[in-house]
Design an enzyme around this catalytic site. Structure first.
Site, mmCIF file in Angstrom:
data_model
loop_
_atom_site.group_PDB
_atom_site.id
_atom_site.type_symbol
_atom_site.label_atom_id
_atom_site.label_comp_id
_atom_site.label_asym_id
_atom_site.label_seq_id
_atom_site.Cartn_x
_atom_site.Cartn_y
_atom_site.Cartn_z
ATOM 1 N N LYS A 49 0.816 -1.215 0.000
ATOM 2 C CA LYS A 49 0.000 0.000 0.000
ATOM 3 C C LYS A 49 0.852 1.268 0.000
ATOM 4 O O LYS A 49 0.388 2.331 -0.404
ATOM 5 C CB LYS A 49 -0.970 0.000 1.179
ATOM 6 C CG LYS A 49 -1.900 -1.224 1.230
ATOM 7 C CD LYS A 49 -2.535 -1.546 -0.096
ATOM 8 C CE LYS A 49 -3.479 -2.739 -0.107
ATOM 9 N NZ LYS A 49 -2.955 -4.012 0.357
ATOM 10 N N TYR A 263 -12.265 -14.563 2.920
ATOM 11 C CA TYR A 263 -11.172 -13.620 3.169
ATOM 12 C C TYR A 263 -10.731 -13.721 4.631
ATOM 13 O O TYR A 263 -11.568 -13.695 5.537
ATOM 14 C CB TYR A 263 -11.651 -12.189 2.866
ATOM 15 C CG TYR A 263 -10.664 -11.135 3.315
ATOM 16 C CD1 TYR A 263 -9.574 -10.800 2.515
ATOM 17 C CD2 TYR A 263 -10.810 -10.491 4.541
ATOM 18 C CE1 TYR A 263 -8.648 -9.856 2.933
ATOM 19 C CE2 TYR A 263 -9.892 -9.545 4.972
ATOM 20 C CZ TYR A 263 -8.812 -9.235 4.162
ATOM 21 O OH TYR A 263 -7.902 -8.308 4.592
ATOM 22 N N TYR A 289 -2.764 -12.877 2.796
ATOM 23 C CA TYR A 289 -2.459 -12.560 1.397
ATOM 24 C C TYR A 289 -1.304 -13.396 0.847
ATOM 25 O O TYR A 289 -1.494 -14.288 0.023
ATOM 26 C CB TYR A 289 -2.101 -11.070 1.247
ATOM 27 C CG TYR A 289 -3.210 -10.126 1.571
ATOM 28 C CD1 TYR A 289 -4.136 -9.745 0.599
ATOM 29 C CD2 TYR A 289 -3.339 -9.572 2.844
ATOM 30 C CE1 TYR A 289 -5.157 -8.857 0.889
ATOM 31 C CE2 TYR A 289 -4.366 -8.684 3.140
ATOM 32 C CZ TYR A 289 -5.272 -8.336 2.161
ATOM 33 O OH TYR A 289 -6.282 -7.466 2.455
HETATM 34 C C1 LIG Z 1 -3.722 -5.227 0.198
HETATM 35 C C2 LIG Z 1 -2.782 -6.358 0.112
HETATM 36 C C3 LIG Z 1 -2.702 -7.152 -1.044
HETATM 37 C C4 LIG Z 1 -3.631 -7.013 -2.213
HETATM 38 O O1 LIG Z 1 -3.430 -5.844 -2.960
HETATM 39 P P1 LIG Z 1 -4.690 -5.224 -3.731
HETATM 40 O O2 LIG Z 1 -4.121 -4.054 -4.415
HETATM 41 O O3 LIG Z 1 -5.689 -4.877 -2.668
HETATM 42 O O4 LIG Z 1 -5.219 -6.248 -4.640
HETATM 43 C C5 LIG Z 1 -1.769 -8.161 -1.084
HETATM 44 N N1 LIG Z 1 -0.964 -8.395 -0.033
HETATM 45 C C6 LIG Z 1 -1.021 -7.669 1.093
HETATM 46 C C7 LIG Z 1 -0.122 -8.026 2.216
HETATM 47 C C8 LIG Z 1 -1.932 -6.627 1.210
HETATM 48 O O5 LIG Z 1 -1.990 -5.920 2.338
#
Ligand SMILES: *Cc1c(COP(=O)(O)O)cnc(C)c1O
Length: 333
Positions: A49, A263, A289
């Site tokens: 992010k 999720y 993730y």
């Molecule tokens: C937000 C996030 C993602 C996914 O990215 P998006 O742009 O929301 O698809 C992947 N890995 C981590 C650790 C994240 O925080």
């Protein structure tokens, strides 16, 4: 430079390293595997992010915002990095956290990312499960305006075309790193959640005429929804970049099957992948993730999706603070 016209605030430690994973590659016996370390972007324990926030926070500054508002789950990495960016810019920050994951471990609500949100000085609004998130966000924005504040609202995951520019920049960075080392990369594999990361990468590789294919392992258990989001944000990002012809939808490959029941709900494959990366490479993944994305990568290699002479890059998007909300799940050994 296609990005030169967009205001950008330097927040990330760039370029992030591109490193080989020799022990994992040998263990799986398939293609050569490298990792792009976007967990090392630097801001408040890093993650993907931060790249998006470079463009979003610049837009907030240019709009004269005095408050940043964003939304996510209780263990949102996006929210934690946003709180840090706001603190660094001297802006106040309101975080709308939705209880969306039925994971009842006491640490989940107090440790990891949410602990850091408080530490970073953000105002946390915790929503009970089932609350209309969009409505709550609009109410908070309205209340701030009525107090004379000028809020800048960042959507879930920072996933809009402005945020996706961060991953257009990453696509360029990766091509440059690969070019400088004479590497030919065939695939870039990563976790896809709100779509902005994949959209930026796809739009970026398209602008560059790159042959790298992006495979997004979806972690929401709703592949159709995430495919639509990726395609929409890709098209809008290409438009923002002034590209007459957006990339065709087929290049946005979203791969389902590794999210588990929902999720944030852990899976056995995720736990195995997190352990394997830790024990073979000293690489710390996360349960929500990157652990699921690595589980996908491992399974695709085992299915023979890649040949031994190909090179694949795993984009480590961060998230390790989330591990501490799942302590019990990793304990029984
Ligand atoms: C937000 C996030 C993602 C996914 O990215 P998006 O742009 O929301 O698809 C992947 N890995 C981590 C650790 C994240 O925080």
């Amino acid at each position: 430079m296609v990005l030169a016209k967009f205001p950008r605030l330097p927040l990330a430690h760039l370029p992030t390293p591109l490193e080989p994973l020799p022990r994992l590659s040998a263990h799986l016996g398939g293609p050569r595997i490298l990792v792009k370390r976007d967990d090392c972007t630097g801001l408040a324990l890093g993650g993907n992010k931060t790249r998006k926030l470079e463009f979003l926070m610049a837009e907030a500054r240019d709009q004269g915002a005095d408050t940043i508002v964003t939304i996510g789950g209780v263990q949102s990495n996006h929210v934690r990095q946003t709180a840090a960016a706001a603190a660094q810019a001297g802006l106040s920050c309101h975080l709308v956290l939705a209880r969306a994951v039925p994971w009842d471990e006491p640490a989940y609500e107090i440790s990891g990312n949410v602990q850091l949100d408080h530490l970073l000085g953000a105002q946390v609004h915790l929503l009970p499960g089932g609350t209309d998130r969009g409505g709550a966000l609009r109410r908070i924005e309205k209340a701030l305006r009525s107090q004379g504040r000028n809020p800048y609202v960042i959507p879930t995951g920072g996933s809009n075309p402005t945020g996706a520019l961060g991953y257009v920049a990453c696509a360029m960075e990766l091509e440059e790193q690969a070019g400088a080392r004479g590497e030919k990369i065939d695939y870039l594999i990563h976790a896809t959640g709100s779509g902005g990361t994949q959209a930026g990468l796809v739009a970026g590789f398209h602008v560059l005429g790159s042959q790298i294919q992006t495979l997004g392992i979806e972690i929401t258990a709703d592949a159709e929804d995430i495919s639509t989001k990726v395609q929409t944000i890709t098209r809008d990002t290409a438009r923002l970049l002034g590209q007459g012809k957006p990339p065709p939808n087929e290049v946005s490959q979203v791969i389902a099957g590794y999210a588990g029941s929902a999720y944030g709900m852990p899976t056995e494959q995720m736990r195995a992948a997190v352990r394997l990366a830790a024990r073979l490479e000293g690489l710390i993944l996360d349960p929500v993730y990157t652990g699921k994305a690595m589980a996908g990568l491992i399974d695709l290699v085992r299915q023979g999706r890649f040949s031994a002479d190909q090179t694949i890059v795993f984009l480590h998007t961060g998230g390790a603070p989330g591990l501490f909300g799942y302590t019990s799940y990793f304990q029984d050994e």
